[in-house]
Scaffold this motif. Sequence first.
Motif, PDB file in Angstrom:
ATOM      1  N   ASP E 125      -1.990   3.619   2.292  1.00  0.00           N
ATOM      2  CA  ASP E 125      -1.674   4.928   1.727  1.00  0.00           C
ATOM      3  C   ASP E 125      -0.186   5.015   1.408  1.00  0.00           C
ATOM      4  N   THR E 126       0.226   6.109   0.815  1.00  0.00           N
ATOM      5  CA  THR E 126       1.618   6.189   0.367  1.00  0.00           C
ATOM      6  C   THR E 126       2.578   6.082   1.550  1.00  0.00           C
ATOM      7  N   HIS E 127       2.155   6.567   2.699  1.00  0.00           N
ATOM      8  CA  HIS E 127       3.028   6.485   3.863  1.00  0.00           C
ATOM      9  C   HIS E 127       3.280   5.036   4.250  1.00  0.00           C
ATOM     10  N   ALA E 128       2.219   4.251   4.264  1.00  0.00           N
ATOM     11  CA  ALA E 128       2.378   2.843   4.615  1.00  0.00           C
ATOM     12  C   ALA E 128       3.273   2.132   3.603  1.00  0.00           C
ATOM     13  N   LEU E 129       3.093   2.478   2.355  1.00  0.00           N
ATOM     14  CA  LEU E 129       3.903   1.834   1.321  1.00  0.00           C
ATOM     15  C   LEU E 129       5.373   2.212   1.503  1.00  0.00           C
ATOM     16  N   ALA E 130       5.603   3.483   1.819  1.00  0.00           N
ATOM     17  CA  ALA E 130       6.975   3.952   1.992  1.00  0.00           C
ATOM     18  C   ALA E 130       7.626   3.258   3.186  1.00  0.00           C
ATOM     19  N   LEU E 203      10.055   1.684  -7.834  1.00  0.00           N
ATOM     20  CA  LEU E 203       9.124   2.043  -8.900  1.00  0.00           C
ATOM     21  C   LEU E 203       7.987   2.861  -8.294  1.00  0.00           C
ATOM     22  N   ALA E 204       8.099   4.170  -8.419  1.00  0.00           N
ATOM     23  CA  ALA E 204       7.071   5.039  -7.854  1.00  0.00           C
ATOM     24  C   ALA E 204       6.032   5.325  -8.923  1.00  0.00           C
ATOM     25  N   ASN E 205       5.383   4.265  -9.372  1.00  0.00           N
ATOM     26  CA  ASN E 205       4.328   4.423 -10.372  1.00  0.00           C
ATOM     27  C   ASN E 205       3.278   3.358 -10.099  1.00  0.00           C
ATOM     28  N   ALA E 206       2.359   3.164 -11.016  1.00  0.00           N
ATOM     29  CA  ALA E 206       1.295   2.216 -10.708  1.00  0.00           C
ATOM     30  C   ALA E 206       0.782   1.553 -11.977  1.00  0.00           C
ATOM     31  N   LEU E 233       3.763   0.516  -5.424  1.00  0.00           N
ATOM     32  CA  LEU E 233       2.337   0.192  -5.371  1.00  0.00           C
ATOM     33  C   LEU E 233       2.062  -0.961  -6.328  1.00  0.00           C
ATOM     34  N   PHE E 234       1.971  -2.146  -5.745  1.00  0.00           N
ATOM     35  CA  PHE E 234       1.784  -3.339  -6.555  1.00  0.00           C
ATOM     36  C   PHE E 234       1.023  -4.329  -5.695  1.00  0.00           C
ATOM     37  N   THR E 235       0.019  -4.980  -6.283  1.00  0.00           N
ATOM     38  CA  THR E 235      -0.747  -5.914  -5.463  1.00  0.00           C
ATOM     39  C   THR E 235      -0.809  -7.274  -6.130  1.00  0.00           C
ATOM     40  N   LEU E 236      -1.469  -8.166  -5.454  1.00  0.00           N
ATOM     41  CA  LEU E 236      -1.616  -9.534  -5.941  1.00  0.00           C
ATOM     42  C   LEU E 236      -2.148  -9.558  -7.373  1.00  0.00           C
ATOM     43  N   ALA E 237      -3.090  -8.679  -7.651  1.00  0.00           N
ATOM     44  CA  ALA E 237      -3.710  -8.667  -8.973  1.00  0.00           C
ATOM     45  C   ALA E 237      -2.671  -8.391 -10.053  1.00  0.00           C
ATOM     46  N   LEU E 252       7.239  -5.890  -2.056  1.00  0.00           N
ATOM     47  CA  LEU E 252       6.127  -4.938  -2.076  1.00  0.00           C
ATOM     48  C   LEU E 252       5.381  -4.975  -0.755  1.00  0.00           C
ATOM     49  N   THR E 253       4.521  -4.002  -0.585  1.00  0.00           N
ATOM     50  CA  THR E 253       3.763  -3.914   0.661  1.00  0.00           C
ATOM     51  C   THR E 253       2.267  -3.982   0.369  1.00  0.00           C
ATOM     52  N   GLU E 254       1.542  -4.836   1.117  1.00  0.00           N
ATOM     53  CA  GLU E 254       0.077  -4.860   1.023  1.00  0.00           C
ATOM     54  C   GLU E 254      -0.469  -4.923   2.442  1.00  0.00           C
ATOM     55  N   SER E 255      -1.707  -4.519   2.590  1.00  0.00           N
ATOM     56  CA  SER E 255      -2.277  -4.579   3.933  1.00  0.00           C
ATOM     57  C   SER E 255      -3.149  -5.818   4.117  1.00  0.00           C
ATOM     58  N   PHE E 256      -3.108  -6.694   3.120  1.00  0.00           N
ATOM     59  CA  PHE E 256      -3.910  -7.918   3.223  1.00  0.00           C
ATOM     60  C   PHE E 256      -3.258  -8.999   2.373  1.00  0.00           C
TER      61      PHE E 256
END
Lengths: 233, 332, 252, 295, 379
Positions: E125-130, E203-206, E233-237, E252-256
């Motif tokens: 969630d945004t908190h985790a990303l922050a 970058l607070a966008n997606a 908010l950025f992932t492997l993809a 960046l932050t990911e949970s996996f």
Amino acid sequence: MSALLQVENLQAWYGESHVLHGVNLSVAEGETICILGRNGMGKTTTLRTIMGILRKRTGRIAFAGRDMMALPLHQTARAGLGFVPEERGIFASLSVEENLMLPPRVAEGGMSVEEIYALFPNLKERRNSQGTKLSGGEQQMLAMARILRTGARCLLLDEPTEGLAPVIIQAIGEVLQKLKGRGMTVVLVEQNFRFAAKVADRFYLMDHGRMTAEFPVAELPQQMDMLHRELGV
Amino acid sequence: MAAKSGPIPTDHVAAHPRAGQAQLLLVALALAGLVVAPMFLYPIFLMKLLAFALFASAFNLLLGYTGLLSFGHATFFGGAAYFTAHAVKVWGWSPEAGILLGVAGAALLGLVMGAIAIRRQGIYFAMITLALSQMFFFFCLQAPFTHGEDGIQSVPRGHLFGLIDLNRPMNMYYFVLAVFVLGLLIIRRFVNSPFGMILKSIRENESRAISLGYSVQRYKLGAFVMSAALAGLAGGVKALIFQFATLTDVTWQMSGEVILMTLLGGIGSLLGPIVGAGLVVSLQNYLATSDFPVTIITGVVFMVCVLLFRRGLVGEFFATRLGRKLGFRSES
Amino acid sequence: MQSEPRVVLSARGLGRDFAGFTAVNDVDLDVAHARIHALIGPNGAGKTTVFNLLTKFLQPTRGSITLLGQDITNTRPDKVARMGLVRSFQISAVFPHLTVRENVKVALQRPNGLSTQFWLPLSALDRLNPRADALIDRLGLAPYRDHRAADLSYGRKRVLEIATTLALDPEVLLLDEPMAGMGQEDVAMVAGIIRDLAAERAVLMVEHNLSVVADICHHVTVLQRGEIIAAGDYATVSADPRVRSAYMGSEA
Amino acid sequence: MTMIFGIPVQALMGQLLVGLINGSFYALLSLGLAVIFGLLRVINFAHGAQYMLGAFAALLLLTVGGINYWLALILAPLFVGLFAALVEKTMLSRLYKLDPLYGLLFTFGLALAIEGTFRYFFGASGKPYAPPAQLTGAVNLGFMFLPIYRGWVVIASLAVCIAVWLLIEKTKLGAYLRAATENPTLVQAFGVNVPLLLTLTYALGAGLAGFAGVLAAPVYQVSPLMGSNLIIIVFAVVVVGGMGSILGAIVTGYMLGVVEGLTKVFYPEASNIVIFVIMAIVLILRPAGLFGKDA
Amino acid sequence: EISDGKVKIGILNDQSGVYADFGGKYSYEAARMAVEDFGGTVLDAPIEVVTADHQNKPDIASNIARQWYDTEQVDAIMELTTSSVGLAVQALSQEKKKITVNTGAATTELTGVQCTPYGFHWAYDTHALAVGTGGALVKEGGDSWFFLTADYAFGYSLEEQTGNFVKSQGGTVAGAVRHPLATTDYSSFLLQAQSSGAKVIGLANAGMDTQNAIKQAAEFGITAGGQRLAALLFTLAEVHGIGLDAAQGLTLTESFYWNRTPESREFGERFKERTGVMPNMVHAGTYSAVTQYLKAIEAAGTDETEAVAAKMHEMPVDDVFAQGGKVGPNGRLIKDVYLMEVKAPGDVTEDWDYYNVLATIPGDEAFLDPAESGCPLVQ
Ligand SMILES: Nc1ncnc2c1ncn2[C@@H]1O[C@H](COP(=O)(O)OP(=O)(O)OP(=O)(O)O)[C@@H](O)[C@H]1O
Ligand SMILES: Nc1ncnc2c1ncn2[C@@H]1O[C@H](COP(=O)(O)OP(=O)(O)OP(=O)(O)O)[C@@H](O)[C@H]1O
Ligand SMILES: [Mg+2]
Ligand SMILES: [Mg+2]
């Protein structure tokens, strides 16, 4: 001498309505013929069909020995036919001069721009204004002038004097005489009988999509009664 | 942009002597169909269909009968949805009052947009309406009461006139159906009135209408406001059906969609936009949960319809012998 | 002729420029009740422009216009039409997809105040049918009453346009080349109609058909290059050498 | 530091330049759209899709055929033009006689179909395309860092704009085309092969979109959606410039690029709609657009 | 005890728009994989997975959800990419008394003020990303920030939460610029960020917005000039989408991350076999969410919503995605998240091995304490 333009059993339709019912017409090289007829009898349609604009048609049209029926529209003009439509067809998005210069030259022998301007001084004066800003009569002049430049051998003129001042009509009459002198062939559709009588060699009378009478100018006096009856002249 | 139609054959196939009865019968059948439809089909889907059919019909009132192509009708549809949703959810208004507010709001927006745009014609008119509706979109995006991307969610349907519980799907459905029929009756009367006759003549030849003494601006504005109000009616109802008002409904794509619906069905006839809306909504609904690539199919359907059914599906049908026998005239 | 013809439409010092080109200049015109007034002149002289100015389709650059005693120099065109000044167009103007009868009824319904009533059914207009049909008959369009205007030949469209104009029963009638493109038999008919109409109203017409002008017009004004070069009855005007050289040519 | 409206002059100059660069994309795209609209009276809703096609063509040429940027700059627009010609010949040409609405509707459907197809095969998020080695890097202008590639975009688009403008305004082609939009039958009756002319025009307009697509490929993510929102903005540019005016489209393209750039500084939230605000104002004050002739 | 004789799970997300790679059809595959791994049946009832495209529009999403519940006997809906969709469907589901497990949306509201008894929030969630990206960068000296924020609720909350966290760690926020959604050209914004002198550009966008911004940042020499880019908010993809040339150095932050443990590797490889791509946190999260839902049904002995939801709140989460995860009373899954740095192209030895894992942030730090979440269900 064989005819330059030969039309046989021409039929034509607007959508489902059958307008020409077998028109026969033949015009010799250098000849001016005039088609007379009341409103709505198919005069305009005849010209449009010969020109190939109305394509739902059957019969035979031969011009200078060529079969015109199969020709695509843009080739008709190239073959030497020039058309001045009844509604004039001046282009609003083009200036007067651009309108004048628009049709491509199809053969040698067309009039030069100077000659044209000499003939229609109004056009020269207004040459930079927008085509459709011309007065009705000026537009008619422009429509005529436009085709004289191209070197077409045979002109199809649909009511070229409509809305013109008598002086201009006279001038156009003179132009037609001049063109005739150069060997131009003309098919004229006219309501203005007095004008037609001055320039035409031969007359056709049209009624409900057919030619119902045909006579040379010499027979005009004898035919007056009939014309009076048919046209109210 | 008035629609041109091809050369019109002069020898109309005469309408069958009992054509009027046949048409009445068709209408009655259609109505009966709509009354029993929710027994067989998902009511929400049907309601969506009706709402969009009404929207498209309202739009057609303008395009088909006045020749004005508005590219901003989403403003009225989506705007009314917001007004209704806000009134019902935040102010606790009854559903009918909420919808009336939506209609009034849309009419007012229509008056403003119309007054500015009406002086221009053709594509310029379309562009001004587009520009103004983009501004309205921006307003909706920024204004707090719309809740931005989230939209106004969970709008209560409430009780109609304090009596009928609209949370029951059938009640809601028949309410929507009633609104739809009412809307169509208004449109039908409007276009077949002396006023409608003048609109038609303005579309055909504006300067001639002026020279006959008609202040064409006022007629056009009248039609514009009427169309906006009816689009608002559709929008307000939609907000209650889905209990939702979102930005989707005020985007230019929504304005585009209603144009598509109307053209696909056929402009200038009452039935056309309804059929068009039905087609588009069903297509979207079906494709949304299927495996097909939605946009490809939608795109191809549009292309095919434009190429093969130029008068719109309904217009083409009217032009067939059967259609003409039934006494329909393709009017555009 | 009777005593003093009552002037219903008059212009003073009328002028209009188009981007540096003066199409109409210093035109004075008085159109009187029960008279037919012809405006003639070479092509491009400014006749249609004068019409556009009088009907307020164009705003004059200079001058003033008075209709039935009221100054209309700054009035909108539809208002002018409602005040009783109605025109026809040089290039035929009909409502193409309406039938002949509907075309006429569009005009008929205006003075009735029916036209804003969007809550009435169309059949409310049925009571206009007799008057529409009478006009249609009078102009010989009866056989085409239920045809769409688009399907008529050019000449008949012109006749229809006149019928529509007449339906308004205007105080002042402006006709721009009403006979252009018409067959001879229609010319005579329309000329007769115009003469009849003029008994109860003023008519101003542009016409190149000089025999018609000579026949029915009481007063002729000749325009050239936007200015009046002659005015008077036909005999006077046609004798004027300037008019002969600028307009009539050697024929007339 | 000198300030203007609270912004240092240096920064402002950078913003102006950036606006101009974006303007050159607008100019190029609106040029193509204006050519098609001005001459065919078709509102080419597929313009964004054709722009995307250009970018994808470049990408595929590179990944599949190993063809470099410079060749792609020529081949991709040709390919897009050819595709457009085919579409015009077989389908679009049937619609000219009808109201312009139908052209719009058709090209709208076409755009959906093209975008849908690419989305289906390539996914929505797109692929990167590296700029050619000759144009990587940046120069320091003092007030900003100018990527060399962006400089090239400006030059290339200006050159193409001028060439097209000359082609249409200074040759008879322009007159034919304008006349043909009004009354194609009559122009054809004068001996001009109008259908061919129209096909070529549509191909030219689409080719220009394709060219813009190739130019854009190294700057933006090459994605099936890259053109979908563009059309409406570019169309607004054409309207502001004055429909049918080629010069108007070009000049307005640059101008609006700058205006939009400045909006991004002063009121960034509104940068997407500033063009519409301008459009509304222009149309109310000058209905025919800035460069249009009065109707 | 299984209603309608089968368990039906709906995967509702964006399949044709900008988030089609972020979740999309791959999430559907992840869900099916979870069902297969589970054995295809639960309590002897078959399990079915259906899917639909919501086109990122909350109204379309809630229509589909409504239709699924009303006419297709769907028992639970998962994935639900984008916040507006997530909130809309979660609210509707509460009304219809159905379970949602959100793995695609970011907003903390799902388990905050708008929490519901049947709504779960799984992957991030945004908190985790922050906390992940913001906190870690401040520690590394990135103590002044400038935000490029998408002009909608998600952008604001990402900006606000990250900004607050940065400030709480002693950093400063130099400014922010709000760009409209779906902007293609960021050069103007990047220039503003550049001239702000901030050390980190957040970058607070997606989606495509972030991709284009990153690409153009490279072009304008932002990173070369010493500023750091943090994609919130950025992932492997998405990294795969823009390529390492543009993405290298990004934090960046990911949970996996698939290449973190042998188990995640094995899962990643199987997933890639099926789909052609390596999973990101949304895909892995969806796998985990489906698995946990099925486990809860099994444990409850019924698919009745109340009972299943209770089990889901109770049971610990232990699978390839979460180890020792627990679900708060507000529905929030609390598990570790990871701070990543994107490798330079030269450092990549294996396909898809794009990240260096810089740090592991424990779940209790990454996610809000349920008691402080503002969720009315938590006393
Ligand atoms: N576009 C059209 N669609 C259908 N019918 C038409 C069309 N144009 C003309 N007609 C019909 O075809 C017939 C012949 O028309 P045409 O224009 O050829 O007559 P015309 O002899 O030139 O008359 P005019 O002297 O009035 O110009 C008329 O009955 C007319 O109503
Ligand atoms: N809107 C306009 N813009 C520019 N010039 C115009 C405009 N309208 C008319 N003109 C010019 O003004 C002059 C007068 O035109 P007008 O139409 O009044 O002539 P007219 O006397 O009616 O001629 P005709 O007998 O040929 O119809 C013409 O030279 C015409 O080109
Ligand atoms: Mg004729
Ligand atoms: Mg005139």
